[in-house]
Write a protein that holds these residues in place. Sequence first.
Motif, PDB file in Angstrom:
ATOM      1  N   PRO A  47       0.852  -1.203   0.000  1.00  0.00           N
ATOM      2  CA  PRO A  47       0.000   0.000   0.000  1.00  0.00           C
ATOM      3  C   PRO A  47       0.884   1.248   0.000  1.00  0.00           C
ATOM      4  O   PRO A  47       1.782   1.365   0.811  1.00  0.00           O
ATOM      5  N   ARG A  48       0.636   2.134  -0.962  1.00  0.00           N
ATOM      6  CA  ARG A  48       1.446   3.350  -1.049  1.00  0.00           C
ATOM      7  C   ARG A  48       0.623   4.600  -0.730  1.00  0.00           C
ATOM      8  O   ARG A  48       1.172   5.659  -0.518  1.00  0.00           O
ATOM      9  N   GLY A  49      -0.693   4.483  -0.771  1.00  0.00           N
ATOM     10  CA  GLY A  49      -1.529   5.651  -0.483  1.00  0.00           C
ATOM     11  C   GLY A  49      -2.233   5.448   0.842  1.00  0.00           C
ATOM     12  O   GLY A  49      -1.653   4.989   1.808  1.00  0.00           O
ATOM     13  N   GLU A  87      -5.573   3.568   2.494  1.00  0.00           N
ATOM     14  CA  GLU A  87      -6.565   2.521   2.201  1.00  0.00           C
ATOM     15  C   GLU A  87      -7.944   3.093   1.855  1.00  0.00           C
ATOM     16  O   GLU A  87      -8.554   2.701   0.877  1.00  0.00           O
TER      17      GLU A  87
END
Lengths: 263, 263
Positions: B214-216, B218
């Motif tokens: 996950p980079r942003g 949720e």
Amino acid sequence: MYNAEIISIGNELLIGKTVNTNATWIARKLTLLGFNVKRIVTVGDIIEDIVSALRESISREAKVIITTGGLGPTFDDKTSEALAVALRKPWVINFEALQMVKEKYYKMGLKLTPHRVKMAKMPEGSRPLPNSIGTAPGILIKEKECLIISLPGVPKEMKAIFKEHVEPVLKNIGPHLCFSEKTITVKGIPESSLAPVLDLVMKNVSKVYIKSHPRGAEGVKPVIELHITSSGKNMEEAKYYIEKASDILLKLIREKFQKFQIE
Amino acid sequence: MYNAEIISIGNELLIGKTVNTNATWIARKLTLLGFNVKRIVTVGDIIEDIVSALRESISREAKVIITTGGLGPTFDDKTSEALAVALRKPWVINFEALQMVKEKYYKMGLKLTPHRVKMAKMPEGSRPLPNSIGTAPGILIKEKECLIISLPGVPKEMKAIFKEHVEPVLKNIGPHLCFSEKTITVKGIPESSLAPVLDLVMKNVSKVYIKSHPRGAEGVKPVIELHITSSGKNMEEAKYYIEKASDILLKLIREKFQKFQIE
């Protein structure tokens, strides 16, 4: 000695895709809180490997074990289940954690699914730690004299839970030691020529540790960063040892060498 | 499976002063050479801790163990001695290594001192690995089926010895597997919604591993980096599995979701 261990979980660390900055950040935090970080172990997303890393840390009598990674919703997020296996406890839905997860998804207009419920499953007797940034709560559980804390691998989430919920707990149980440090950079003297000087300083001030980090080239252009660290009952004590060591070090360098620069 | 383990040695890693980029670099190299990096362990500059880390890796039947750090001239450079203890071999001056060290200092106009000679001490039966950047040679020694390689902690020196002397050896004994990878970034779908899709893809193509990062955030702005990896007897085979998995993945995403972006 209040020993602490860090267990980093994730295949991305083992295939060299991701640099383990989480472990460094936590190690720094624990050190500043007066803990002695004894070991950092990285394992992949494999239950047996996580279980054995956990059991090994427990058997080495760490006071605190902090794990990162493997708390999310995907198939390879296995930390919570592994923790239950390692502690021989049932892996159950924690209703407080379920409430946290539910509320997060409710706000996004999403319902609970098996993959989302999984993030609320924890070893029986766990305390869920609210995740103010993401969805997976952290886990805090005590095993005899050892406090085990599992945090997500996403750095922003890990740091938020650590600051908001872990740091206050550790300050409370902590060794109440203060850590201090000082860096002195010496140019123009090879590390191997400084080595006997460091021996002498540490013989004189046994309460400090001096680590030399070569930054230049030993022969041509030696640049040695000397990192002096100490712990004391209070900051004054820790700083006193460092200043004492630093004074002796500089005196010896001036006596023994002619051409050098100190920064 | 050709398992490999990495042991990083140095207090600076345990107090959170230095990020362990060495382990990541070596893990990447080993992975690309077809090895399965099973564990990365960091311990401090304490003989017993280095010895137990070494013995544990040997007992897990790693084919290759690579250590970094602790080969220099200062009091806390203890890797070579610990290696001798772990293997129950005498710790002796290696004359080939002594020659290497001597030549280095001779060029700088410096003589041998006990701290410099120390860098030539190795467990009996070791092969010294020339250090083209610094002074301390690396160490290569075989223990039954396990190849143990000790490299300096200074990244430039570690990388030079690895490329010049370790990589050729590992290519020779290696598993002759090719590693391939592909990254797909999915925006607009929460990780927990993608989770069941990943389960399906991996059921269909068991030869790949898909890890979601996950980079942003949720809920609000999910950005998921999907890293697909595979190993095969040759690059074509590895790439074939990855493309197959990638096709199924994109098809399923298009079927199940409406709003998303793929990069």
